[in-house]
Design a protein around this motif. Structure first.
Motif, PDB file in Angstrom:
ATOM      1  N   ARG A 128      21.640  17.085  54.815  1.00 23.05           N
ATOM      2  CA  ARG A 128      22.924  16.827  54.138  1.00 23.05           C
ATOM      3  C   ARG A 128      22.723  17.872  52.917  1.00 23.05           C
ATOM      4  N   LEU A 129      23.570  18.821  52.956  1.00 22.72           N
ATOM      5  CA  LEU A 129      23.902  19.653  51.667  1.00 22.72           C
ATOM      6  C   LEU A 129      24.951  18.939  50.728  1.00 22.72           C
ATOM      7  N   SER A 130      24.495  19.019  49.435  1.00 21.43           N
ATOM      8  CA  SER A 130      25.509  18.488  48.305  1.00 21.43           C
ATOM      9  C   SER A 130      25.891  19.837  47.426  1.00 21.43           C
ATOM     10  N   CYS A 131      27.157  19.925  46.758  1.00 21.55           N
ATOM     11  CA  CYS A 131      27.293  20.815  46.005  1.00 21.55           C
ATOM     12  C   CYS A 131      28.224  20.038  44.874  1.00 21.55           C
ATOM     13  N   ALA A 132      27.896  19.889  43.590  1.00 28.90           N
ATOM     14  CA  ALA A 132      28.835  19.346  42.636  1.00 28.90           C
ATOM     15  C   ALA A 132      29.158  20.400  41.677  1.00 28.90           C
ATOM     16  N   ALA A 133      30.600  20.182  41.635  1.00 28.58           N
ATOM     17  CA  ALA A 133      31.403  21.227  40.666  1.00 28.58           C
ATOM     18  C   ALA A 133      31.537  20.493  39.159  1.00 28.58           C
ATOM     19  N   SER A 134      31.273  21.192  38.352  1.00 28.70           N
ATOM     20  CA  SER A 134      31.400  20.774  36.823  1.00 28.70           C
ATOM     21  C   SER A 134      32.010  21.882  36.113  1.00 28.70           C
ATOM     22  N   GLY A 135      32.793  21.379  34.842  1.00 23.39           N
ATOM     23  CA  GLY A 135      33.495  22.494  34.076  1.00 23.39           C
ATOM     24  C   GLY A 135      35.151  22.201  34.121  1.00 23.39           C
ATOM     25  N   SER A 136      35.820  23.024  33.494  1.00 19.67           N
ATOM     26  CA  SER A 136      37.109  22.954  33.597  1.00 19.67           C
ATOM     27  C   SER A 136      37.808  23.471  34.765  1.00 19.67           C
ATOM     28  N   SER A 190      32.625  17.683  54.428  1.00 16.48           N
ATOM     29  CA  SER A 190      33.535  16.775  53.475  1.00 16.48           C
ATOM     30  C   SER A 190      33.702  16.691  52.029  1.00 16.48           C
ATOM     31  N   ARG A 191      34.280  16.110  51.315  1.00 22.41           N
ATOM     32  CA  ARG A 191      34.497  16.198  49.836  1.00 22.41           C
ATOM     33  C   ARG A 191      34.845  15.076  49.494  1.00 22.41           C
ATOM     34  N   ASP A 192      34.227  14.628  48.007  1.00 23.57           N
ATOM     35  CA  ASP A 192      34.561  13.631  47.524  1.00 23.57           C
ATOM     36  C   ASP A 192      35.353  14.111  46.221  1.00 23.57           C
ATOM     37  N   ASN A 193      36.584  13.918  46.214  1.00 24.23           N
ATOM     38  CA  ASN A 193      37.460  14.618  45.097  1.00 24.23           C
ATOM     39  C   ASN A 193      37.171  13.687  43.815  1.00 24.23           C
ATOM     40  N   ALA A 194      36.774  12.793  43.878  1.00 25.19           N
ATOM     41  CA  ALA A 194      36.619  12.010  42.620  1.00 25.19           C
ATOM     42  C   ALA A 194      35.299  12.412  41.722  1.00 25.19           C
ATOM     43  N   LYS A 195      34.561  13.031  42.554  1.00 26.58           N
ATOM     44  CA  LYS A 195      33.344  13.565  41.985  1.00 26.58           C
ATOM     45  C   LYS A 195      33.092  15.066  41.976  1.00 26.58           C
ATOM     46  N   ASN A 196      34.231  15.780  42.469  1.00 23.25           N
ATOM     47  CA  ASN A 196      34.284  17.015  42.765  1.00 23.25           C
ATOM     48  C   ASN A 196      33.082  17.463  43.407  1.00 23.25           C
ATOM     49  N   THR A 197      32.827  16.913  44.527  1.00 23.79           N
ATOM     50  CA  THR A 197      31.241  17.256  45.161  1.00 23.79           C
ATOM     51  C   THR A 197      31.628  17.443  46.560  1.00 23.79           C
ATOM     52  N   LEU A 198      31.086  18.602  47.217  1.00 27.01           N
ATOM     53  CA  LEU A 198      31.261  19.049  48.474  1.00 27.01           C
ATOM     54  C   LEU A 198      29.944  18.903  49.191  1.00 27.01           C
ATOM     55  N   TYR A 199      30.167  18.247  50.599  1.00 26.64           N
ATOM     56  CA  TYR A 199      29.181  17.988  51.225  1.00 26.64           C
ATOM     57  C   TYR A 199      29.097  18.737  52.651  1.00 26.64           C
ATOM     58  N   LEU A 200      27.978  19.172  53.335  1.00 30.10           N
ATOM     59  CA  LEU A 200      27.745  19.584  54.650  1.00 30.10           C
ATOM     60  C   LEU A 200      26.745  18.833  55.430  1.00 30.10           C
ATOM     61  N   GLN A 201      27.250  17.886  56.353  1.00 32.96           N
ATOM     62  CA  GLN A 201      26.292  17.133  57.224  1.00 32.96           C
ATOM     63  C   GLN A 201      25.883  18.268  58.285  1.00 32.96           C
TER      64      GLN A 201
END
Length: 120
Positions: free
Chosen positions: A19-27, A70-81
């Motif tokens: 599983r890949l994860s991608c966390a977005a941060s910033g404005s 998939s995406r976790d909107n609360a964490k602004n994180t994207l996943y690829l299983q």
């Protein structure tokens, strides 16, 4: 400034999962879509999977039935299983974000890439 931090790449045997994860941060005012691309040496970057703000999902034919975005909107994180991995899935995987900033301007940003190697 918006940044994407990817994680989860590595070496896996054929048939394995990762599983890949991608966390977005910033404005970020709003997210239009988040995507996963991949690239191998000498080839163009290929769109693997995308998910829009409304939840519309698309996959390239070669990964349908094996990969799930998939995406976790609360964490602004994207996943690829990724399941049932094949050697041809070996590539550098990039996260891509299309968003609007605090001035409502359309922007895009790329992650640094994470290497997936599928090999026995």
């Amino acid at each position: 400034q918006v940044q994407l931090v990817e994680s989860g790449g590595g070496l896996v045997q054929p048939g394995g999962s990762l599983r890949l994860s991608c966390a977005a941060s910033g404005s970020i005012f709003s997210i239009n879509a988040m995507d996963w691309y991949r690239q191998t040496p000498g080839k163009q970057r290929e769109l693997v999977a995308s998910i829009t703000s409304s939840g519309t999902i698309n996959y390239v034919d070669s990964v349908k039935g094996r990969f799930t975005i998939s995406r976790d909107n609360a964490k602004n994180t994207l996943y690829l299983q990724m399941n049932s991995l094949k050697p041809e899935d070996t590539a550098v995987y990039y996260c891509h974000l299309r968003y609007r900033d605090s001035y409502y301007r359309s922007r895009e940003v790329w992650g640094q890439g994470t290497l997936l190697t599928v090999s026995s």
